[in-house]
Design a protein around this motif. Sequence first.
Motif, PDB file in Angstrom:
ATOM      1  N   CYS A 179       0.951   1.140 -10.304  1.00 41.35           N
ATOM      2  CA  CYS A 179       0.090   1.443  -9.155  1.00 41.35           C
ATOM      3  C   CYS A 179      -1.020   0.406  -9.025  1.00 41.35           C
ATOM      4  CB  CYS A 179      -0.503   2.838  -9.305  1.00 41.35           C
ATOM      5  SG  CYS A 179       0.718   4.168  -9.410  1.00 41.35           S
TER       6      CYS A 179
ATOM      7  N   TYR B  47       2.425  10.134 -11.425  1.00 36.61           N
ATOM      8  CA  TYR B  47       1.126  10.721 -11.729  1.00 36.61           C
ATOM      9  C   TYR B  47       1.068  11.313 -13.140  1.00 36.61           C
ATOM     10  CZ  TYR B  47       2.961  15.464 -11.187  1.00 36.61           C
ATOM     11  OH  TYR B  47       3.670  16.627 -11.348  1.00 36.61           O
TER      12      TYR B  47
ATOM     13  N   THR C  80       2.507   1.645  -3.324  1.00 34.13           N
ATOM     14  CA  THR C  80       1.541   2.139  -4.309  1.00 34.13           C
ATOM     15  C   THR C  80       1.362   3.643  -4.181  1.00 34.13           C
ATOM     16  OG1 THR C  80       0.373   0.016  -4.318  1.00 34.13           O
ATOM     17  CG2 THR C  80      -0.837   1.940  -5.105  1.00 34.13           C
TER      18      THR C  80
ATOM     19  N   SER D  36       0.836  -1.207   0.000  1.00 38.29           N
ATOM     20  CA  SER D  36       0.000   0.000   0.000  1.00 38.29           C
ATOM     21  C   SER D  36       0.868   1.255   0.000  1.00 38.29           C
ATOM     22  CB  SER D  36      -0.928  -0.005   1.214  1.00 38.29           C
ATOM     23  OG  SER D  36      -1.792  -1.124   1.191  1.00 38.29           O
TER      24      SER D  36
ATOM     25  N   SER E 233       4.371   5.292  -5.596  1.00 34.53           N
ATOM     26  CA  SER E 233       4.355   5.207  -7.064  1.00 34.53           C
ATOM     27  C   SER E 233       3.360   6.191  -7.659  1.00 34.53           C
ATOM     28  CB  SER E 233       4.005   3.780  -7.497  1.00 34.53           C
ATOM     29  OG  SER E 233       4.960   2.850  -6.996  1.00 34.53           O
ATOM     30  N   ALA E 234       2.226   6.379  -6.987  1.00 36.27           N
ATOM     31  CA  ALA E 234       1.230   7.330  -7.496  1.00 36.27           C
ATOM     32  C   ALA E 234       1.786   8.750  -7.490  1.00 36.27           C
ATOM     33  CB  ALA E 234      -0.036   7.245  -6.654  1.00 36.27           C
TER      34      ALA E 234
ATOM     35  N   GLY F 281       0.400  -2.706  -7.600  1.00 37.03           N
ATOM     36  CA  GLY F 281       0.612  -2.577  -6.163  1.00 37.03           C
ATOM     37  C   GLY F 281      -0.665  -2.770  -5.376  1.00 37.03           C
TER      38      GLY F 281
ATOM     39  N   TRP G 129       1.049   3.739 -15.084  1.00 36.85           N
ATOM     40  CA  TRP G 129       0.040   3.614 -14.028  1.00 36.85           C
ATOM     41  C   TRP G 129      -0.267   2.168 -13.675  1.00 36.85           C
ATOM     42  CZ3 TRP G 129      -4.034   7.854 -15.748  1.00 36.85           C
ATOM     43  CH2 TRP G 129      -3.480   9.121 -15.500  1.00 36.85           C
TER      44      TRP G 129
END
Length: 301
Positions: A216, A207, A199, A196, A202-203, A219, A213
């Motif tokens: 994400c 972005y 993720t 989590s 990574s977001a 993840g 994407w």
Amino acid sequence: MRRVLSVHFAPSALFVAGVLALIRAGSFSGHSDWGAVCPADPTAALALLTTITVTAALLGLLLQPFQVRAVRVLEGYWDRWPLTARLAGVLAALQRRRWQALRRRAVASADGDADRRTRADARRRLAALPTVDILLPTALGNALRAGEVSAGERYGLTTLTSWPRIYPQVSDPLAEALHSARDALDSAVNLCWAFSALTAASAVALYDESSAWWLCAAGLVLAAVAYKGAVTTAQAYSGLMHVVYDLHRFDLLDALHYPLPADPASAEALFGEVSDEFTGRRRRQPYGHAPTGDPNVPPED
């Protein structure tokens, strides 16, 4: 050592390695260059591996005291904060609706083999849940609560207060099974948190790169799989809690030096009084010490 590696080090190393990969790829500052993630020479690879190992070890040590809190948050104990308390109420209502749907399926009339299998499956799933009035907002919380409110209560003992006292009485094979299940549960919980957090990182980093994407999404899928694993392991752990009380409830009385009851009715009454004692009420049972004689009277020849 096995618990340290699987519960604390491995999830931390996974998170650290993922964040370092994003940093080396330049994802936080611009378009990602994934070719720069892997070191170009063995010396750089060794330095990167050392960085991951040392950072993950330190992170694991820092987070170790918060292991219980990490599990409890995923269980759904969110009443401390107004926003999460509202969310807890909504999710708990959803859990109650699911419980009631299972209940209807469990008591429905069965006209064929498929219906009987559906009813048996609903009964099995209901048996792994607490009663509807004490459901928690999450599946993990309900899987653990099923053991916390019924393992000892079947015999008149309060599980939450008697568990720390009965646990030292368990046999070695059962203790090993409990340790293994608890390690697997904590590992799955920490992996869920690691995926989590990775993720979220990574977001933030990706972005502006729609082509990446999927990382994400991957993840989130891995976090969901880890959470499902935690729920499954929690159900097994709750089952083992029931086994502890089945086999060792009288060992608890023996350790407390209380006389063993003669029948189920007196056993339930005695266990109820023992639970009251654990909560701070006055003891009302005589001790059951083995007779040793008067130490001031010399033995007869």
